[in-house]
Motif scaffolding. Structure first.
Motif, PDB file in Angstrom:
ATOM      1  N   ILE A 145      66.026  47.368  44.597  1.00 50.80           N
ATOM      2  CA  ILE A 145      67.424  47.299  45.009  1.00 50.80           C
ATOM      3  C   ILE A 145      68.192  46.337  44.096  1.00 50.80           C
ATOM      4  CG2 ILE A 145      69.011  46.731  46.884  1.00 50.80           C
ATOM      5  CD1 ILE A 145      67.342  49.238  47.372  1.00 50.80           C
ATOM      6  N   GLY A 146      67.585  45.196  43.848  1.00 53.47           N
ATOM      7  CA  GLY A 146      68.257  44.203  43.012  1.00 53.47           C
ATOM      8  C   GLY A 146      68.325  44.590  41.555  1.00 53.47           C
ATOM      9  N   CYS A 147      67.418  45.437  41.096  1.00 56.36           N
ATOM     10  CA  CYS A 147      67.378  45.825  39.672  1.00 56.36           C
ATOM     11  C   CYS A 147      67.123  47.318  39.545  1.00 56.36           C
ATOM     12  CB  CYS A 147      66.296  45.033  38.937  1.00 56.36           C
ATOM     13  SG  CYS A 147      66.202  45.400  37.166  1.00 56.36           S
ATOM     14  N   PRO A 148      68.173  48.136  39.479  1.00 54.94           N
ATOM     15  CA  PRO A 148      67.977  49.582  39.318  1.00 54.94           C
ATOM     16  C   PRO A 148      67.400  49.968  37.956  1.00 54.94           C
ATOM     17  CG  PRO A 148      70.143  49.087  40.232  1.00 54.94           C
ATOM     18  CD  PRO A 148      69.573  47.791  39.766  1.00 54.94           C
ATOM     19  N   GLN A 271      70.431  46.496  34.402  1.00 54.52           N
ATOM     20  CA  GLN A 271      71.468  46.718  35.412  1.00 54.52           C
ATOM     21  C   GLN A 271      70.991  46.057  36.698  1.00 54.52           C
ATOM     22  OE1 GLN A 271      71.970  50.652  37.191  1.00 54.52           O
ATOM     23  NE2 GLN A 271      74.187  50.450  37.102  1.00 54.52           N
ATOM     24  N   PHE A 272      71.784  45.101  37.201  1.00 51.87           N
ATOM     25  CA  PHE A 272      71.450  44.406  38.434  1.00 51.87           C
ATOM     26  C   PHE A 272      72.479  44.750  39.506  1.00 51.87           C
ATOM     27  CE2 PHE A 272      69.802  41.413  35.120  1.00 51.87           C
ATOM     28  CZ  PHE A 272      68.455  41.619  35.377  1.00 51.87           C
ATOM     29  N   ASP A 273      72.051  44.646  40.757  1.00 47.50           N
ATOM     30  CA  ASP A 273      72.937  44.962  41.879  1.00 47.50           C
ATOM     31  C   ASP A 273      74.037  43.911  41.989  1.00 47.50           C
ATOM     32  OD1 ASP A 273      73.451  46.464  44.503  1.00 47.50           O
ATOM     33  OD2 ASP A 273      73.264  44.388  45.167  1.00 47.50           O
ATOM     34  N   VAL A 276      73.612  41.347  44.974  1.00 53.05           N
ATOM     35  CA  VAL A 276      72.484  40.432  44.772  1.00 53.05           C
ATOM     36  C   VAL A 276      72.850  39.352  43.768  1.00 53.05           C
ATOM     37  CG1 VAL A 276      70.124  40.269  43.921  1.00 53.05           C
ATOM     38  CG2 VAL A 276      70.775  42.151  45.421  1.00 53.05           C
ATOM     39  N   GLY A 297      79.674  45.170  38.394  1.00 55.61           N
ATOM     40  CA  GLY A 297      78.919  46.399  38.163  1.00 55.61           C
ATOM     41  C   GLY A 297      78.954  46.822  36.708  1.00 55.61           C
TER      42      GLY A 297
END
Length: 717
Positions: A145-148, A271-273, A276, A297
């Motif tokens: 979740i934190g790192c797609p 890419q990070f959330d 988060v 984003g």
């Protein structure tokens, strides 16, 4: 006071800002000497670009002032234009929903769509050699979740040195202090395309493994700004086998930062959330240009492009050699492609200006959309939306893009204000009719909160569904939404009673909520009513309401819909065979629970079938000139027999020219056996073509009496 955007050796002139007291006087005599410290301060905020940097990607010779005018016209405020050497720096305010414009390429793309000029994208052709990166490192994402998405690229043979003047001067112009060629490349690409990067000294990484996970207890890391921070389970970290090496999306750590002895670099692009990263940055008390962009984003597709671009620049300015391939971990895969059905003609109808379809297509394709013709529907097209434009969701968003880039100034103006009188829709007309009739009957409309309580959430509901729970600030269940308006209306009655105000009759038209077993949610408009009086009068009000809507509301018995609807004292309201609500005489236990001093009647009706079945415009018919014949009957029946059963039985046996049947008295006394009651009702008969004879009416009454004896029993009193 001396202020400078970067070191003066880079060709930037410091600005002299006079210090004055509140009254305007100087705090020191003229020509006084004081000690000072030059401090480089970079506060994350508006985007800074230069004129020449824009020209690298856009074929234009416009000066800084004209570029600023066009940026303002398409929705990007330009706060300041400052000369820096032979270039000009523009400070651009980028809206929070446009992270794609937090890079020079993004703003150049906007200007290209506005000016109709082609874009010149930089090359990312990369020469690779040596052992693949996958043999030296591996990446494990433990928090999907934190790192797609997380990518890592290895560059060998790096020579750390000062950056070339062209790069250092460009970074200094936008307020960044050049550090070295490796760090400067990551900053350069960040401001070029808006994708943050981080360079690790690969020789200092332990175990050949990168982990993306949450922080663990007793873990800490000294950030590259010198601050030691404590990791928590809410903090996303980048770790090797020895512990954290960076706070993901926020700031790197000193143990693996680039130094003069660095020879190999592991380049992170991820890419990070946003949520988060925002929580991590707040918890750590850290902020950076990277966290500013991650919190808004970044593009999934831009992750790999930025990595290739940075690797290419490092090969040019630091002599790096890229290892073949790159590590790319994306557990959930690429986000699903998004498409919108778009009608070019809607631009003209909504904007009120002429829009050439070719021009509309050019604008949308320039900002990254893909135009696909629809053979079956030539008046519309499918527009594939670019992944980096998450703000584009609907057709109207595309119309707005067209208006922005073609120019709001092209929309014609008129000194006259057009007014279009629009009537209410069917729902509004039905609700207005309900309000009109209930107010005429003496009811007052109320407005209550949509929240319920755990005790009353299920009490007066009309169907077997669970309450919909609203989540609190921390994502935990807070309060249920109401499933019925009756409890809220009883609260209103109680509150007014406590203040000495008597409300004889109130109602509310509002929404009730629920959650089905399959997880779907229900939002149903309903009508709630409370009447302080006899149920016989209350039923008359409901029948009057039905007549106002052209509905034949039927009242019958059946199992109560909820635990507080009293058994044996609840009438189910139907339209045809469909149950639409319930009405009841409030039992003493409920009156005590709400601390009410007087009797009350309650009702709740689902408005959806009422809206669907209402006859708001009923044709008139000729008034009958024939006399009406009325006959009264008093029928003794068991207490359990309801009025609804009596009416249905009478109508089954009655001739078609019986017009109505109405109850006017219920008697219980010494003349009536225990457990029974006498129900008196009147029947009206009339034919439109002639006068009824006594014999015809007598025969009708005889048939009705026989049917009553056969169906429900009892005797004629």
């Amino acid at each position: 006071m001396i202020a400078a955007g970067a070191h003066a050796s880079r060709g930037l002139r410091p600005r002299i800002i006079p210090l004055t007291c509140d009254d305007g006087s100087l705090p020191l005599p003229p020509s006084s000497r004081v000690g000072c410290v030059l401090v480089h301060l970079r506060i994350t905020g508006p985007m800074k670009i230069t004129r020449d940097w824009i020209r690298d990607y856009l074929d234009t010779d416009l000066n800084a002032e004209r570029l600023a005018e066009h940026l303002i016209r398409i929705g990007f405020d330009v706060e300041e234009i400052v000369p820096v050497g032979d270039d000009w720096v523009l400070t651009v305010d980028v809206p929070s929903n446009r992270p794609d414009a937090l890079g020079v390429i993004g703003l150049a793309r906007e200007l290209a769509a506005c000016l109709g000029r082609p874009m010149k994208m930089p090359s990312v052709e990369l020469h690779e050699a040596g052992e693949p990166v996958s043999r030296a490192f591996r990446v494990e994402i433990r928090d999907v979740i934190g790192c797609p998405r997380y990518t890592a690229r290895l560059l060998r043979g790096v020579h750390v040195a000062p950056s070339p003047d062209w790069m250092a001067n460009r970074l200094a112009a936008i307020g960044l202090t050049p550090v070295n060629n490796v760090v400067d490349v990551t900053n350069y690409v960040l401001y070029e395309c808006g994708q943050p990067l981080h360079a690790f000294d690969a020789g200092r990484l332990r175990g050949g493994q990168i982990q993306v996970r949450r922080g663990q207890s007793n873990e800490s890391l000294q950030a590259i700004n010198g601050k030691r921070c404590i990791a928590t389970p809410d903090t996303l970290v980048i770790a090797d086998t020895g512990g954290p090496i960076a706070f993901a999306g926020v700031m790197g750590g000193q143990p693996t930062e680039i130094g003069p002895e660095t020879r190999d670099v592991l380049l992170e692009s991820a890419q990070f959330d946003p949520v988060v990263i925002r929580r991590s940055a707040r918890a750590l008390g850290l902020a950076s240009d990277s966290s500013y962009r991650f919190e808004r984003g970044v593009s999934f597709d831009g992750v790999e492009w930025a990595s290739r671009r940075a690797a290419l620049l490092l090969s040019r300015v630091a002599g790096a050699v890229a290892a073949p391939g790159f590590i790319d971990e994306a557990p959930a895969g690429r986000p699903a492609a998004r498409s919108v059905r778009f009608r070019p003609a809607r631009c003209e109808s909504l904007l009120g200006m002429s829009c050439n379809p070719a021009e509309v297509r050019r604008v949308l394709e320039t900002i990254g959309c893909r135009w696909i013709e629809r053979a079956a529907e030539p008046e519309s097209v499918d527009v594939d939306l670019p992944e980096y434009r998450r703000d584009l969701l609907r057709e109207i968003d595309l119309v707005e893009e067209v208006a922005r880039h073609l120019g709001y100034d092209r929309i014609p103006t008129s000194p006259q204000i057009p007014l279009v009188v629009t009537g209410k829709d069917r729902v509004g007309r039905v609700e207005a009719r309900v309000r009109e009739r209930l107010v005429a009957l003496g009811y007052q409309e109320t407005l209550t909160l949509s929240f319920g309580s755990d005790e009353t959430a299920r009490a007066f509901r009309l169907e077997e569904i669970e309450p919909a729970i609203v989540l609190g600030k921390m994502g935990t269940p807070d309060r249920p939404l109401r499933q019925s308006m009756v409890a809220s209306l009883l609260d209103v009655i109680r509150t007014n009673e406590r203040y000495g105000e008597e409300l004889p009759a109130i109602f509310e038209i509002a929404t009730v909520y629920g959650r089905r077993a399959d997880g779907s949610y229900v939002e149903r408009p309903g009508l709630g009513m409370v009447f302080r009086g006899a149920f016989r009068d209350f039923r008359g009000h409901l029948e009057s309401l039905g007549a106002a809507l052209g509905l034949d509301l039927q009242f019958g018995d059946g199992p109560p819909p909820g635990p507080l609807w009293p058994a044996g004292r609840t009438a189910l309201i139907r339209i045809g065979e469909a149950r639409v609500g319930a009405a009841a005489d409030v039992p003493a236990a409920v009156l005590r629970a709400w601390d009410l001093r007087k009797d009350a009647c309650i009702a709740e009706i689902d408005m959806i079938p009422c809206v669907q079945g209402a006859i708001l415009e009923r044709p008139c018919r000729e008034f009958s000139r024939m006399p009406e014949v009325r006959r009264d009957l008093a029928w003794v029946v068991d207490e359990a027999v309801t009025w609804d059963r009596i009416v249905r039985t009478v109508r089954e046996a009655a001739p078609p020219w019986m017009q109505r049947v109405e109850a006017f008295d219920v008697f219980r006394g010494s003349q009536i056996p225990p457990g029974r009651k006498s129900v008196a009702f009147a029947m009206s008969f009339r034919r439109d073509d002639r006068t009824l004879t006594r014999q015809e009416v007598d025969e009708a009454i005889t048939a009705i009496v026989r049917q009553l004896e056969k169906t429900i029993g009892g005797t004629l009193r």
